[in-house]
Motif scaffolding. Structure first.
Motif, PDB file in Angstrom:
ATOM      1  N   MET A 233       0.824  -1.205   0.000  1.00 34.27           N
ATOM      2  CA  MET A 233       0.000   0.000   0.000  1.00 34.27           C
ATOM      3  C   MET A 233       0.866   1.266   0.000  1.00 34.27           C
ATOM      4  N   SER A 234       1.977   1.222   0.731  1.00 29.50           N
ATOM      5  CA  SER A 234       2.884   2.376   0.735  1.00 29.50           C
ATOM      6  C   SER A 234       3.516   2.579  -0.641  1.00 29.50           C
ATOM      7  N   ASP A 235       3.950   1.487  -1.269  1.00 28.02           N
ATOM      8  CA  ASP A 235       4.513   1.588  -2.616  1.00 28.02           C
ATOM      9  C   ASP A 235       3.483   2.125  -3.607  1.00 28.02           C
ATOM     10  N   ALA A 236       2.232   1.687  -3.433  1.00 30.79           N
ATOM     11  CA  ALA A 236       1.180   2.180  -4.321  1.00 30.79           C
ATOM     12  C   ALA A 236       0.972   3.682  -4.153  1.00 30.79           C
ATOM     13  N   LEU A 237       1.066   4.171  -2.907  1.00 32.40           N
ATOM     14  CA  LEU A 237       0.892   5.609  -2.680  1.00 32.40           C
ATOM     15  C   LEU A 237       2.056   6.406  -3.262  1.00 32.40           C
ATOM     16  N   VAL A 238       3.278   5.870  -3.120  1.00 33.54           N
ATOM     17  CA  VAL A 238       4.434   6.545  -3.727  1.00 33.54           C
ATOM     18  C   VAL A 238       4.283   6.595  -5.245  1.00 33.54           C
ATOM     19  N   THR A 239       3.852   5.479  -5.824  1.00 30.94           N
ATOM     20  CA  THR A 239       3.654   5.432  -7.275  1.00 30.94           C
ATOM     21  C   THR A 239       2.556   6.380  -7.712  1.00 30.94           C
ATOM     22  N   SER A 240       1.470   6.437  -6.952  1.00 33.98           N
ATOM     23  CA  SER A 240       0.379   7.335  -7.326  1.00 33.98           C
ATOM     24  C   SER A 240       0.786   8.793  -7.224  1.00 33.98           C
ATOM     25  N   GLU A 241       1.707   9.093  -6.307  1.00 30.09           N
ATOM     26  CA  GLU A 241       2.143  10.481  -6.122  1.00 30.09           C
ATOM     27  C   GLU A 241       3.069  10.940  -7.250  1.00 30.09           C
ATOM     28  N   TYR A 242       3.923  10.030  -7.750  1.00 27.62           N
ATOM     29  CA  TYR A 242       4.965  10.463  -8.679  1.00 27.62           C
ATOM     30  C   TYR A 242       4.812   9.909 -10.087  1.00 27.62           C
ATOM     31  N   TYR A 243       4.101   8.798 -10.248  1.00 22.49           N
ATOM     32  CA  TYR A 243       4.088   8.165 -11.573  1.00 22.49           C
ATOM     33  C   TYR A 243       2.689   7.872 -12.108  1.00 22.49           C
ATOM     34  N   ALA A 244       1.675   7.929 -11.269  1.00 25.32           N
ATOM     35  CA  ALA A 244       0.328   7.600 -11.743  1.00 25.32           C
ATOM     36  C   ALA A 244      -0.332   8.774 -12.457  1.00 25.32           C
ATOM     37  N   ARG A 245       0.214   9.944 -12.310  1.00 23.06           N
ATOM     38  CA  ARG A 245      -0.295  11.107 -13.047  1.00 23.06           C
ATOM     39  C   ARG A 245       0.537  11.307 -14.317  1.00 23.06           C
ATOM     40  N   PRO A 246      -0.080  11.587 -15.429  1.00 26.86           N
ATOM     41  CA  PRO A 246       0.672  11.749 -16.695  1.00 26.86           C
ATOM     42  C   PRO A 246       1.706  12.871 -16.586  1.00 26.86           C
ATOM     43  N   ARG A 247       2.905  12.637 -17.133  1.00 30.86           N
ATOM     44  CA  ARG A 247       3.965  13.644 -17.175  1.00 30.86           C
ATOM     45  C   ARG A 247       4.088  14.162 -18.612  1.00 30.86           C
ATOM     46  N   ARG A 248       4.134  15.473 -18.738  1.00 33.12           N
ATOM     47  CA  ARG A 248       4.204  16.098 -20.067  1.00 33.12           C
ATOM     48  C   ARG A 248       5.657  16.446 -20.403  1.00 33.12           C
ATOM     49  N   THR A 282       8.912  23.120 -32.263  1.00 28.87           N
ATOM     50  CA  THR A 282       8.557  22.680 -30.906  1.00 28.87           C
ATOM     51  C   THR A 282       7.513  21.570 -30.967  1.00 28.87           C
ATOM     52  N   LYS A 283       7.724  20.566 -30.143  1.00 31.47           N
ATOM     53  CA  LYS A 283       6.786  19.450 -30.057  1.00 31.47           C
ATOM     54  C   LYS A 283       6.391  19.220 -28.602  1.00 31.47           C
ATOM     55  N   PHE A 284       5.129  18.851 -28.411  1.00 32.86           N
ATOM     56  CA  PHE A 284       4.609  18.560 -27.076  1.00 32.86           C
ATOM     57  C   PHE A 284       4.164  17.096 -27.040  1.00 32.86           C
ATOM     58  N   GLY A 285       4.278  16.492 -25.858  1.00 34.51           N
ATOM     59  CA  GLY A 285       3.839  15.102 -25.699  1.00 34.51           C
ATOM     60  C   GLY A 285       3.574  14.771 -24.234  1.00 34.51           C
ATOM     61  N   GLN A 286       3.219  13.533 -23.990  1.00 34.10           N
ATOM     62  CA  GLN A 286       2.852  13.099 -22.637  1.00 34.10           C
ATOM     63  C   GLN A 286       3.285  11.639 -22.436  1.00 34.10           C
ATOM     64  N   PHE A 287       3.941  11.387 -21.288  1.00 32.73           N
ATOM     65  CA  PHE A 287       4.310  10.024 -20.956  1.00 32.73           C
ATOM     66  C   PHE A 287       3.083   9.269 -20.431  1.00 32.73           C
ATOM     67  N   GLU A 288       3.044   7.981 -20.665  1.00 35.11           N
ATOM     68  CA  GLU A 288       1.931   7.169 -20.181  1.00 35.11           C
ATOM     69  C   GLU A 288       2.024   7.026 -18.659  1.00 35.11           C
ATOM     70  N   ALA A 289       0.890   7.164 -17.982  1.00 33.51           N
ATOM     71  CA  ALA A 289       0.858   7.056 -16.519  1.00 33.51           C
ATOM     72  C   ALA A 289       1.080   5.607 -16.082  1.00 33.51           C
ATOM     73  N   ALA A 290       1.711   5.441 -14.928  1.00 33.93           N
ATOM     74  CA  ALA A 290       1.940   4.099 -14.388  1.00 33.93           C
ATOM     75  C   ALA A 290       0.624   3.487 -13.919  1.00 33.93           C
ATOM     76  N   SER A 291       0.443   2.213 -14.162  1.00 34.22           N
ATOM     77  CA  SER A 291      -0.770   1.504 -13.740  1.00 34.22           C
ATOM     78  C   SER A 291      -0.608   0.996 -12.306  1.00 34.22           C
ATOM     79  N   LEU A 292      -1.669   1.103 -11.503  1.00 27.45           N
ATOM     80  CA  LEU A 292      -1.667   0.614 -10.125  1.00 27.45           C
ATOM     81  C   LEU A 292      -2.338  -0.741  -9.988  1.00 27.45           C
ATOM     82  N   SER A 293      -2.708  -1.356 -11.108  1.00 33.47           N
ATOM     83  CA  SER A 293      -3.442  -2.623 -11.043  1.00 33.47           C
ATOM     84  C   SER A 293      -2.594  -3.739 -10.438  1.00 33.47           C
ATOM     85  N   GLY A 294      -1.280  -3.697 -10.678  1.00 28.41           N
ATOM     86  CA  GLY A 294      -0.407  -4.720 -10.103  1.00 28.41           C
ATOM     87  C   GLY A 294      -0.411  -4.682  -8.583  1.00 28.41           C
TER      88      GLY A 294
END
Length: 441
Positions: A233-248, A282-294
């Motif tokens: 659960m702690s790892d999931a919260l860390v992942t949701s804080e830093y990797y579950a939101r899309p990064r541009r 100039t080009k814009f893009g977005q990284f895919e968000a990390a999945s929490l299903s695992g």
């Protein structure tokens, strides 16, 4: 006597760390030692302790089904003893017994002390294994001596219980808290004879095997799994804080620096702002968000293992999804939990019978070893009032006495049974037109 006091004091000191650890798990305050330094730094001070407190649930789910409803004395096998139950209630044991069950399930043992109060009536107190320790005869396993030790008024206090005398002590040195109580250096304050002939301290032991005389915690099997679940659960919260939101990201932009040489963010993070650049490259893009299903799948697997070891049914653990289970499915899922409760009723019931023997001995001045007492329990199964009433009606149809139905099927206490019986007698007399006042005159 001083050697016996030191032996029991040392036992309290030796078991204190293990009991403190179990206490932390029950309260959900165990150290989060499973967090990696990187995760701890990422969380900062926002998540110092995370506890999915299944250890407490494993205790409470059993303790809430263990309810003493009376005692039967030898020669009175039909109804619980009303006088004994009255003494039980005067000592507020309906709530205190529940606390004794919780402590026994958490620590592996709790204790009950029976003695005469200031008015000569039996006094029953429930005690914690963090303050009370006992010694047993290796051959018979009977309690041969017991010690209660505590801190109050800047001094250590202790009472040593034996089969022939009870001695009270106070520490020679001043102590600051219960963690600094000494094992030596005690002065005798008072000593009184013990007319009961037995140690008036009864252990309530959650015993799993023959040699586990000090009991075993109901949480023991799930502690490591609880730590593993907390880590996930702690790892999931860390992942949701830093990797579950899309990064541009953006390329082809000139990096602008401030006066100190630090890069300046080229765009605002306001929701209503538009990102734009004059350079056509100039080009814009977005990284895919990390999945929490695992994390969810692993958490569900650990939860299932906790349920299997603790006999917790799936609907207690939140594993049934959105579909609520039917009444039959609930009874089937709770079969192991109910069986565990019946087992504990047999084990704890013998100890509560010992308590009742001491109560009668104090009250009537008899030898407690000559008394035969049976503990009466409420039904631990999950049944609606309609189901309980239907079962009672069917048993009444085959001639089962009313008092037994009220106590065994409907879980009424002796006082409640007496109230129903009195109401039935009054109703019958009213129906017959009998004037009790006229008869009395």
């Amino acid at each position: 006597m001083n050697d016996l006091l030191k032996t029991l004091s040392d036992k309290l000191d030796t078991t204190a760390p293990a009991l403190a650890r179990l206490d932390n798990y029950y309260n959900g305050t165990q150290p989060a030692a499973f967090l990696t330094p990187e995760a701890r730094e990422a969380l900062g001070d926002r998540l110092k302790v995370l506890s999915v407190n299944f250890p407490r649930l494993a205790v409470q789910s059993v303790a809430e089904r263990l309810q003493v409803t009376g005692f039967r004395l030898e020669g009175d096998q039909s109804e619980p003893d009303a006088a004994l139950w009255s003494t039980w209630r005067r000592n507020r044991m309906e709530d205190a017994a529940a606390q004794a069950h919780v402590d026994s399930l958490v620590y592996g043992r709790s204790f009950v002390i029976v003695w005469a109060g200031a008015n000569g009536q039996p006094l029953i107190t429930v005690e914690s294994p963090r303050q009370v320790a006992v010694l047993r005869d290796p051959a018979t396993r009977e309690v041969t001596s017991a010690l209660k030790r505590w801190h109050a008024d800047g001094r250590g206090h202790a009472v040593l219980y034996g089969p022939d005398r009870i001695t009270r002590y106070v520490s020679q040195a001043r102590v600051t808290d219960s963690g600094s109580l000494p094992s030596t250096g005690w002065d005798v304050v008072s000593e009184i004879p013990n007319p009961l002939g037995v140690v008036p301290v009864v252990p309530i032991v959650n015993r799993g095997r023959l040699l586990e005389v000090d009991g075993v915690s109901e949480m023991e099997d799930v502690l490591d799994l609880a730590d593993a679940l907390n880590k996930i659960m702690s790892d999931a919260l860390v992942t949701s804080e830093y990797y579950a939101r899309p990064r541009r990201w953006a390329t082809g932009l000139e990096i602008v620096e401030d006066d100190e040489g630090n890069p300046v963010k080229p765009f605002s993070s306001a929701l209503d702002d538009i990102w734009q650049a004059e350079d056509p490259a100039t080009k814009f893009g977005q990284f895919e968000a990390a999945s929490l299903s695992g994390y969810a799948e692993l958490g569900a697997m650990l939860t299932q293992q906790i349920g299997a070891l603790s006999t917790l049914p799936p609907h207690y653990l939140g594993l049934n999804g959105d579909q609520p289970p039917s009444a039959d499915a609930i009874r089937s899922a709770e079969a192991s939990l109910v069986s565990r409760c019946y087992s504990l009723q047999r084990t704890f019931g013998q100890s509560w019978a010992d308590v009742a023997r001491l109560v009668v001995a104090v009250r009537d001045g008899v030898d407690p070893t000559t008394l035969d007492v049976e503990t009466v329990w409420a039904n631990p199964e999950t049944r609606t009032p309609a189901q309980a009433a239907d079962a009672a009606a069917k048993l009444a149809g085959i001639g089962m006495p009313l008092t037994i139905l009220l106590a065994d099927q409907l879980g009424m206490t002796p006082a409640q049974v007496d109230r129903v019986r009195e109401a039935i007698r009054t109703q019958a007399l009213d129906s017959a037109g009998v004037d009790l006042a006229a008869l009395a005159s």
